[in-house]
Design a protein around this motif. Sequence first.
Motif, PDB file in Angstrom:
ATOM      1  N   SER A 273       7.589   2.212 -15.268  1.00  0.00           N
ATOM      2  CA  SER A 273       7.125   0.825 -15.264  1.00  0.00           C
ATOM      3  C   SER A 273       5.826   0.695 -14.480  1.00  0.00           C
ATOM      4  CB  SER A 273       8.175  -0.096 -14.640  1.00  0.00           C
ATOM      5  OG  SER A 273       7.687  -1.420 -14.545  1.00  0.00           O
ATOM      6  N   GLY A 274       4.805   0.153 -15.122  1.00  0.00           N
ATOM      7  CA  GLY A 274       3.555  -0.110 -14.437  1.00  0.00           C
ATOM      8  C   GLY A 274       2.457   0.869 -14.798  1.00  0.00           C
ATOM      9  N   ILE A 275       1.360   0.753 -14.061  1.00  0.00           N
ATOM     10  CA  ILE A 275       0.160   1.554 -14.281  1.00  0.00           C
ATOM     11  C   ILE A 275      -0.107   2.392 -13.046  1.00  0.00           C
ATOM     12  CG2 ILE A 275      -2.324   1.451 -14.747  1.00  0.00           C
ATOM     13  CD1 ILE A 275      -1.809  -1.284 -16.059  1.00  0.00           C
TER      14      ILE A 275
ATOM     15  N   PRO B  12      21.340  -5.525  -4.037  1.00  0.00           N
ATOM     16  CA  PRO B  12      20.320  -6.272  -3.295  1.00  0.00           C
ATOM     17  C   PRO B  12      18.933  -5.669  -3.538  1.00  0.00           C
ATOM     18  CG  PRO B  12      22.200  -5.755  -1.884  1.00  0.00           C
ATOM     19  CD  PRO B  12      22.372  -4.962  -3.145  1.00  0.00           C
ATOM     20  N   ALA B  13      17.915  -6.494  -3.461  1.00  0.00           N
ATOM     21  CA  ALA B  13      16.557  -6.031  -3.729  1.00  0.00           C
ATOM     22  C   ALA B  13      16.145  -4.902  -2.794  1.00  0.00           C
ATOM     23  CB  ALA B  13      15.588  -7.204  -3.607  1.00  0.00           C
ATOM     24  N   ARG B  14      16.507  -5.003  -1.516  1.00  0.00           N
ATOM     25  CA  ARG B  14      16.074  -3.980  -0.554  1.00  0.00           C
ATOM     26  C   ARG B  14      16.645  -2.604  -0.912  1.00  0.00           C
ATOM     27  NH1 ARG B  14      20.021  -6.947   1.885  1.00  0.00           N
ATOM     28  NH2 ARG B  14      21.847  -5.799   2.681  1.00  0.00           N
ATOM     29  N   GLU B  15      17.871  -2.573  -1.472  1.00  0.00           N
ATOM     30  CA  GLU B  15      18.480  -1.295  -1.849  1.00  0.00           C
ATOM     31  C   GLU B  15      17.802  -0.714  -3.086  1.00  0.00           C
ATOM     32  OE1 GLU B  15      22.704  -1.702  -2.131  1.00  0.00           O
ATOM     33  OE2 GLU B  15      22.911  -2.443  -0.066  1.00  0.00           O
ATOM     34  N   LEU B  16      17.420  -1.571  -4.016  1.00  0.00           N
ATOM     35  CA  LEU B  16      16.737  -1.090  -5.218  1.00  0.00           C
ATOM     36  C   LEU B  16      15.324  -0.614  -4.886  1.00  0.00           C
ATOM     37  CD1 LEU B  16      17.973  -3.813  -7.703  1.00  0.00           C
ATOM     38  CD2 LEU B  16      18.629  -1.400  -7.694  1.00  0.00           C
ATOM     39  N   ASP B  17      14.623  -1.316  -4.031  1.00  0.00           N
ATOM     40  CA  ASP B  17      13.292  -0.851  -3.624  1.00  0.00           C
ATOM     41  C   ASP B  17      13.381   0.463  -2.870  1.00  0.00           C
ATOM     42  OD1 ASP B  17      11.424  -2.646  -4.703  1.00  0.00           O
ATOM     43  OD2 ASP B  17      11.797  -4.119  -3.137  1.00  0.00           O
ATOM     44  N   ALA B  18      14.397   0.595  -2.021  1.00  0.00           N
ATOM     45  CA  ALA B  18      14.589   1.853  -1.295  1.00  0.00           C
ATOM     46  C   ALA B  18      14.910   2.990  -2.258  1.00  0.00           C
ATOM     47  CB  ALA B  18      15.704   1.691  -0.267  1.00  0.00           C
ATOM     48  N   ALA B  19      15.700   2.708  -3.282  1.00  0.00           N
ATOM     49  CA  ALA B  19      16.039   3.728  -4.279  1.00  0.00           C
ATOM     50  C   ALA B  19      14.802   4.151  -5.062  1.00  0.00           C
ATOM     51  CB  ALA B  19      17.110   3.201  -5.220  1.00  0.00           C
ATOM     52  N   ALA B  20      13.952   3.186  -5.392  1.00  0.00           N
ATOM     53  CA  ALA B  20      12.728   3.506  -6.126  1.00  0.00           C
ATOM     54  C   ALA B  20      11.825   4.416  -5.311  1.00  0.00           C
ATOM     55  CB  ALA B  20      11.986   2.225  -6.492  1.00  0.00           C
ATOM     56  N   LEU B  21      11.669   4.116  -4.020  1.00  0.00           N
ATOM     57  CA  LEU B  21      10.827   4.950  -3.156  1.00  0.00           C
ATOM     58  C   LEU B  21      11.428   6.331  -2.964  1.00  0.00           C
ATOM     59  CD1 LEU B  21       9.723   2.350  -0.464  1.00  0.00           C
ATOM     60  CD2 LEU B  21       8.269   3.467  -2.157  1.00  0.00           C
ATOM     61  N   ALA B  22      12.750   6.413  -2.782  1.00  0.00           N
ATOM     62  CA  ALA B  22      13.397   7.717  -2.583  1.00  0.00           C
ATOM     63  C   ALA B  22      13.253   8.592  -3.823  1.00  0.00           C
ATOM     64  CB  ALA B  22      14.868   7.511  -2.239  1.00  0.00           C
ATOM     65  N   LEU B  23      13.475   8.005  -5.001  1.00  0.00           N
ATOM     66  CA  LEU B  23      13.333   8.764  -6.245  1.00  0.00           C
ATOM     67  C   LEU B  23      11.895   9.255  -6.401  1.00  0.00           C
ATOM     68  CD1 LEU B  23      14.995   9.538  -8.837  1.00  0.00           C
ATOM     69  CD2 LEU B  23      13.989   7.514  -9.899  1.00  0.00           C
ATOM     70  N   ALA B  24      10.948   8.417  -6.045  1.00  0.00           N
ATOM     71  CA  ALA B  24       9.536   8.779  -6.180  1.00  0.00           C
ATOM     72  C   ALA B  24       9.142   9.863  -5.186  1.00  0.00           C
ATOM     73  CB  ALA B  24       8.666   7.544  -5.979  1.00  0.00           C
ATOM     74  N   GLU B  25       9.583   9.728  -3.963  1.00  0.00           N
ATOM     75  CA  GLU B  25       9.179  10.678  -2.924  1.00  0.00           C
ATOM     76  C   GLU B  25       9.853  12.032  -3.102  1.00  0.00           C
ATOM     77  OE1 GLU B  25       8.355   7.338   0.576  1.00  0.00           O
ATOM     78  OE2 GLU B  25      10.267   8.396   0.488  1.00  0.00           O
ATOM     79  N   GLN B  26      11.094  12.038  -3.560  1.00  0.00           N
ATOM     80  CA  GLN B  26      11.845  13.284  -3.635  1.00  0.00           C
ATOM     81  C   GLN B  26      11.785  13.950  -5.006  1.00  0.00           C
ATOM     82  OE1 GLN B  26      15.825  12.449  -2.143  1.00  0.00           O
ATOM     83  NE2 GLN B  26      14.983  11.175  -0.500  1.00  0.00           N
ATOM     84  N   GLU B  27      11.596  13.157  -6.061  1.00  0.00           N
ATOM     85  CA  GLU B  27      11.592  13.733  -7.402  1.00  0.00           C
ATOM     86  C   GLU B  27      10.284  13.503  -8.159  1.00  0.00           C
ATOM     87  OE1 GLU B  27      15.106  13.069  -9.758  1.00  0.00           O
ATOM     88  OE2 GLU B  27      16.289  12.515  -7.999  1.00  0.00           O
TER      89      GLU B  27
ATOM     90  N   GLN C 182       0.825  -1.204   0.000  1.00  0.00           N
ATOM     91  CA  GLN C 182       0.000   0.000   0.000  1.00  0.00           C
ATOM     92  C   GLN C 182       0.864   1.262   0.000  1.00  0.00           C
ATOM     93  OE1 GLN C 182      -3.278   0.305  -0.373  1.00  0.00           O
ATOM     94  NE2 GLN C 182      -3.484  -1.917  -0.591  1.00  0.00           N
ATOM     95  N   HIS C 183       1.969   1.231   0.738  1.00  0.00           N
ATOM     96  CA  HIS C 183       2.869   2.386   0.747  1.00  0.00           C
ATOM     97  C   HIS C 183       3.478   2.598  -0.634  1.00  0.00           C
ATOM     98  CE1 HIS C 183       5.804   5.325   1.992  1.00  0.00           C
ATOM     99  NE2 HIS C 183       6.810   4.525   1.686  1.00  0.00           N
ATOM    100  N   ARG C 184       3.894   1.503  -1.275  1.00  0.00           N
ATOM    101  CA  ARG C 184       4.485   1.624  -2.605  1.00  0.00           C
ATOM    102  C   ARG C 184       3.473   2.178  -3.600  1.00  0.00           C
ATOM    103  NH1 ARG C 184       6.506  -3.766  -5.458  1.00  0.00           N
ATOM    104  NH2 ARG C 184       4.394  -3.781  -6.312  1.00  0.00           N
ATOM    105  N   LEU C 185       2.226   1.671  -3.545  1.00  0.00           N
ATOM    106  CA  LEU C 185       1.206   2.135  -4.480  1.00  0.00           C
ATOM    107  C   LEU C 185       0.864   3.603  -4.243  1.00  0.00           C
ATOM    108  CD1 LEU C 185      -1.173  -0.959  -4.511  1.00  0.00           C
ATOM    109  CD2 LEU C 185       0.418  -0.246  -6.305  1.00  0.00           C
ATOM    110  N   ALA C 186       0.771   3.998  -2.980  1.00  0.00           N
ATOM    111  CA  ALA C 186       0.462   5.401  -2.675  1.00  0.00           C
ATOM    112  C   ALA C 186       1.575   6.321  -3.165  1.00  0.00           C
ATOM    113  CB  ALA C 186       0.246   5.571  -1.171  1.00  0.00           C
ATOM    114  N   THR C 187       2.821   5.881  -2.992  1.00  0.00           N
ATOM    115  CA  THR C 187       3.959   6.677  -3.460  1.00  0.00           C
ATOM    116  C   THR C 187       3.975   6.772  -4.978  1.00  0.00           C
ATOM    117  OG1 THR C 187       5.232   5.936  -1.534  1.00  0.00           O
ATOM    118  CG2 THR C 187       6.461   6.902  -3.361  1.00  0.00           C
ATOM    119  N   MET C 188       3.718   5.665  -5.623  1.00  0.00           N
ATOM    120  CA  MET C 188       3.679   5.631  -7.086  1.00  0.00           C
ATOM    121  C   MET C 188       2.569   6.532  -7.623  1.00  0.00           C
ATOM    122  SD  MET C 188       3.271   2.173  -9.358  1.00  0.00           S
ATOM    123  CE  MET C 188       3.330   2.142 -11.140  1.00  0.00           C
ATOM    124  N   ARG C 189       1.429   6.498  -6.963  1.00  0.00           N
ATOM    125  CA  ARG C 189       0.277   7.294  -7.390  1.00  0.00           C
ATOM    126  C   ARG C 189       0.580   8.792  -7.371  1.00  0.00           C
ATOM    127  NH1 ARG C 189      -5.146   8.207  -7.615  1.00  0.00           N
ATOM    128  NH2 ARG C 189      -5.969   9.832  -6.242  1.00  0.00           N
TER     129      ARG C 189
END
Length: 365
Positions: free
Chosen positions: A21-23, A302-317, A7-14
């Motif tokens: 990547s994705g809808i 590692p997956a956790r670092e890539l997921d963290a990078a995706a969230l940081a890029l989304a939240e900050q940029e 839910q956090h990932r989807l809210a951030t993506m939205r």
Amino acid sequence: MSDNTRQHRLATMRACDRILSGIRPVTMRERLADLDAGGDLDGLPDFYGDGPVTVLEKRVAELLGTETAVYFPTGTMAQQVALRYGADRTGRSAVALHPLGHQEMHERHAYADLTGLRAVWSTREPRNPTAAEIAALEEPVGTVVVELPLRDAGFVLPTWSELTAVSVAARETGARVHFDGARIWESTPYLGRTLRQVAAVADSVYVSFYKSTDGISGAALAGGADLAVYARSWRHRYGGNAFQQWPAALFALSGLARELPRIPGYVRHARTVAAALSALPGARVYPLPPHTHQFRLWLPFPARELDAAALALAEQEKVWFVGGWRDSEVPGYAMTEFTAAAAALEWTAADVTEAGHRFLRRAAG
């Protein structure tokens, strides 16, 4: 992945301005408003499968060129009926499956636990089987299943000649041919044939309404009239003959009308995006070029670092690059499944490269 993390990932993506990547996730109110703009809400609802469900079944049969199609609430249920039908009609309790196919990976072996069938693996290679492999099966099978595309091998497809040869080989052994076509909608550009031409190679085809065509749920099993009679009986026995299913039917009809014509464009653009991603430091893309608008991407973190990078890029940029990473069998690499849909059409190859470098810098810390 926990519900809270999803839910956090989807809210951030939205909240992002750009999505590669994705809808883009939408609220339930937004989905309903979209349906109100394109659905027939003035018609009566269905009662045990008539009304809009019947309209949807006819539309699927028309698209695939089959005699009939039967609506199911889930693809897992539809596939069980298809395999059971093959066993009953041929008297063979074995089915030819791929170890990476839906039945083995995502349906909890329902074909065995609920239907009592046995799997004969058509091949262990990360692709659909060849005609020679079908001819060499260790025992007669009632149904040969071909997944178009084979998702857990990287959304890969056979060539048209390979597909037709498998169909001929299966029928020469006395087996039926069933297409696990959850994503058949995006398979036609690579195969170079229409939906009707592809479906004609099989005896039955399962399609999904929420993968690629933007429905909310549901599936259909398409084929001949005898299959339809059988499917409706077993749908009832499996508990799938619900009182009303008009929301799923209307969203499916809306998605077919809106998204189906756009999918070839998504497939073409996926090739541009995949090529740009493959040029990033350490990146691996498979298949290259993609067979559909989905493919696999590996990066050396590692997956956790890539997921963290995706969230940081989304939240900050306010830029969503790609998420949903998991550590892979390739040492030192994580993998994700990439989907190039409507939002990705705004991205040029240069855009992908530039954002990719920013993403990698964040992953590297």
